[in-house]
Design an enzyme around this catalytic site. Structure first.
Site, PDB file in Angstrom:
ATOM      1  N   GLU A   1       0.667  -1.321  -0.024  1.00 33.87           N
ATOM      2  CA  GLU A   1       0.207  -0.039  -0.121  1.00 33.87           C
ATOM      3  C   GLU A   1       0.991   1.138   0.128  1.00 33.87           C
ATOM      4  O   GLU A   1       0.815   2.182   0.885  1.00 33.87           O
ATOM      5  CB  GLU A   1      -0.876  -0.069   1.099  1.00 33.87           C
ATOM      6  CG  GLU A   1      -2.009  -1.288   0.969  1.00 33.87           C
ATOM      7  CD  GLU A   1      -3.155  -1.133   1.928  1.00 33.87           C
ATOM      8  OE1 GLU A   1      -3.299  -0.363   2.921  1.00 33.87           O
ATOM      9  OE2 GLU A   1      -4.147  -1.881   1.706  1.00 33.87           O
TER      10      GLU A   1
ATOM     11  N   GLU B   1      -5.139  -8.665  -0.739  1.00 27.04           N
ATOM     12  CA  GLU B   1      -5.825  -8.342   0.254  1.00 27.04           C
ATOM     13  C   GLU B   1      -7.165  -8.226   0.123  1.00 27.04           C
ATOM     14  O   GLU B   1      -7.679  -7.187  -0.721  1.00 27.04           O
ATOM     15  CB  GLU B   1      -5.282  -7.321   1.354  1.00 27.04           C
ATOM     16  CG  GLU B   1      -3.795  -7.346   2.146  1.00 27.04           C
ATOM     17  CD  GLU B   1      -3.756  -6.172   2.714  1.00 27.04           C
ATOM     18  OE1 GLU B   1      -4.478  -5.345   3.526  1.00 27.04           O
ATOM     19  OE2 GLU B   1      -2.270  -6.185   2.932  1.00 27.04           O
TER      20      GLU B   1
HETATM   21  O1  AHR Z   1      -5.174  -6.370   6.400  1.00 19.68           O
HETATM   22  C1  AHR Z   1      -5.029  -5.031   7.514  1.00 19.68           C
HETATM   23  C2  AHR Z   1      -4.453  -4.111   6.699  1.00 19.68           C
HETATM   24  O2  AHR Z   1      -5.204  -3.288   5.724  1.00 19.68           O
HETATM   25  C3  AHR Z   1      -3.193  -4.106   6.007  1.00 19.68           C
HETATM   26  O3  AHR Z   1      -2.093  -4.172   7.021  1.00 19.68           O
HETATM   27  C4  AHR Z   1      -2.987  -3.192   4.979  1.00 19.68           C
HETATM   28  O4  AHR Z   1      -2.221  -3.489   4.017  1.00 19.68           O
HETATM   29  C5  AHR Z   1      -4.518  -2.713   4.810  1.00 19.68           C
HETATM   30  O5  AHR Z   1      -4.694  -1.466   4.841  1.00 19.68           O
END
Ligand code: AHR
Length: 505
Positions: A176, A308
């Protein structure tokens, strides 16, 4: 009330291979995912092997999980791997400023993670620190993990008790970068990703898939910038290979009001449908990213990785807000079913996906409470769907299905995908109607078939969940089917997920 749906599956029309890595996982140093989750330590009364909790390992082994991403997430861009090697008692502690502002003792580090991967029988996806770490630090970590000879990092690994190099197939170049990974612009990150990727070498027999930290949800400009950067730059190739081989994106599901704004259970019907409509957006997002990628890379050499995904609800009452511990209901299971159908449909480009996160955080597979462990509804979707791993897509078409109006659009109430492998086929059906049953008939064309096993997952309410020490409210049960004249018929209860396993002739 009962509605009906009709579909056709061509059992002899196969498409792309569904990469098993679509069924990947994610374990971050966040809340109780690692500590008081996977890692209980060698002295714990909870049964463990070298500190790793064994009931979790057993539960996850039944899912055939193909890869595990670690150590983050946002945490990855604060993690300095040398803090997590050597004798545990001499490892320095650090502050985990992203998640709960707790002290991290670094007792779970590189060796413990690779040991966990061995116990799970899964591939390692190590996410390097691009945000606050140096290129040299990342290059050293790759060398430490994967090099076999007498190089300085290989020697250091041996001093810490591991002779053989490990295999590490997947490597993340930060996380991110548009946010917690450094608040960079796309152009700045694209240049950094190329630089870091260049120094993450393939040592010996290890081949890395380097994954550039991609877009937030549908940010196609981010994807465009990374694709342009990797495909149009003379000199940014390693031999015939692009300098990074995949680009990620992240997509979290909620009901449209933002992450972390509503409860996991106790929701209204309106919130239920809004959530499933939001989850269905994954299809549109993937199409957008794929269209951009196709325009730069028509042969599909660069993979699209959704590393994710999952639901993000309020934390459970009385738990640390920074620990992201949430309940997991039938609704979450349906969100998973919708995502997998989309991933299967886009198997040509989607090379990996990782649910966030595996244990005790966000949309988890298992929740622990002391020495007790609960399998969540989402766990069962992963288990029931595991036959899609490395299978070939089957051509599957919904001819007729009910829909519900949600926020001015029509939400189809049935989602479906199918695949074939080893003279068998697997059909997955996700039925979203909150209170109607659904008569489904599927015309199976092209090959003979008989039903080997059919199962359905539902609960007495859309927000039913499994609680420690109680009988499971949500677990798969046999589903009645008939198959006559090539037509498969079954009835799906409200808010349910089903799989039908076929033998083909
Ligand atoms: O999964 C939780 C968080 O969500 C992770 O650390 C991040 O990459 C995302 O914003």
């Amino acid at each position: 009330m009962t509605a009906s749906a009709r579909a056709v599956i061509d059992l002899d029309v196969t498409g792309h291979r569904i990469n098993r890595h679509i069924y990947g996982h994610f374990a971050e140093h966040l809340g109780r995912c690692i500590y008081d989750g996977f890692w209980v330590g060698e002295d714990s009364p909870i049964p463990n092997e070298r500190g790793i909790r064994l009931d979790i390992v057993d539960a996850l082994r039944a899912l055939d999980i193909p890869n595990l991403r670690w150590p983050g997430g946002c945490f990855a861009d604060t993690y300095h791997w040398k803090d997590g090697i050597g004798p545990r008692e001499s490892r320095p502690a650090i502050a985990n400023t992203h998640w709960g502002d707790v002290v991290e003792n670094n007792h779970f580090g590189t060796h413990e993670f690779m040991d966990l991967c061995d116990l799970l029988g899964t591939d390692a996806y190590v996410n390097g620190n691009l945000g606050s770490g140096t290129v040299q630090e990342m290059a050293d970590w790759v060398e430490y993990l994967t090099r076999d000879d007498d190089s300085p990092m290989a020697r250091l690994r041996r001093e810490n008790g591991r002779d053989e190099p490990w295999k590490v197939p997947f490597w993340g170049l930060g996380n991110e970068a548009w946010g917690c990974g450094g608040n960079m612009s796309a152009g700045h990150y694209a240049a950094e990703a190329r630089r870091y990727a260049t120094f993450c070498r393939d040592h010996g027999g290890n081949t890395l898939t380097r994954i550039a930290a991609g877009a937030n949800e549908g940010d196609l400009e981010w994807t465009r910038t990374l694709m342009k950067s990797v495909t149009e730059c003379a000199g940014c190739t390693m031999g015939a290979e692009p300098v990074y081989q995949a680009i990620s994106f992240h997509f979290y599901t909620h009901s449209g009001t933002g992450i972390n704004t509503e409860d996991a259970a106790g929701f209204t019907t309106e919130q239920y449908y809004a959530t499933l409509a939001y989850a269905s957006e994954i299809e549109r997002l993937i199409r957008g990213h794929v269209a951009v990628m196709d325009s730069y890379d028509p042969d599909g050499r660069i993979g699209l990785v959704c590393d994710e995904w999952g639901t993000w609800w309020n934390v459970e009452e009385g738990t640390n807000p920074g620990f992201l511990f949430q309940q997991n209901t039938v609704r979450d299971a349906l969100v998973a079913g919708i995502h997998f159908d989309a991933f299967h449909r886009h198997a040509r480009r989607i090379s990996m996906a990782n649910i966030a996160q595996t244990v005790n955080v966000l949309q988890a597979m298992v929740l622990t409470d002391g020495d007790r462990l609960v399998l969540t509804p989402t766990y069962h979707v992963f288990e029931m769907n595991k036959g899609h791993q490395d299978a070939s897509q089957l051509s599957a078409h919904l001819l007729e299905a009910p829909a519900a109006p949600v926020a001015g659009a029509e939400l189809p109430l049935l989602s479906m995908s199918a695949s074939t492998k080893d003279a068998g086929a697997l059909i997955s059906l996700t039925h979203l109607a909150v209170d109607e049953t659904l008569d489904v008939s599927i015309d199976l064309r092209g090959r003979g078939a008989h039903v080997r096993r059919a199962r359905v997952l539902t609960g007495d309410a859309p927000d039913a969940f499994n609680a420690p020490g109680e009988d499971a409210r949500v677990a798969p049960t046999p589903l009645e089917t008939t198959l006559e004249g090539g037509v498969l018929r079954l009835q799906m209860p409200p808010h349910s997920f089903a799989t039908i396993e076929l033998d083909l002739s």
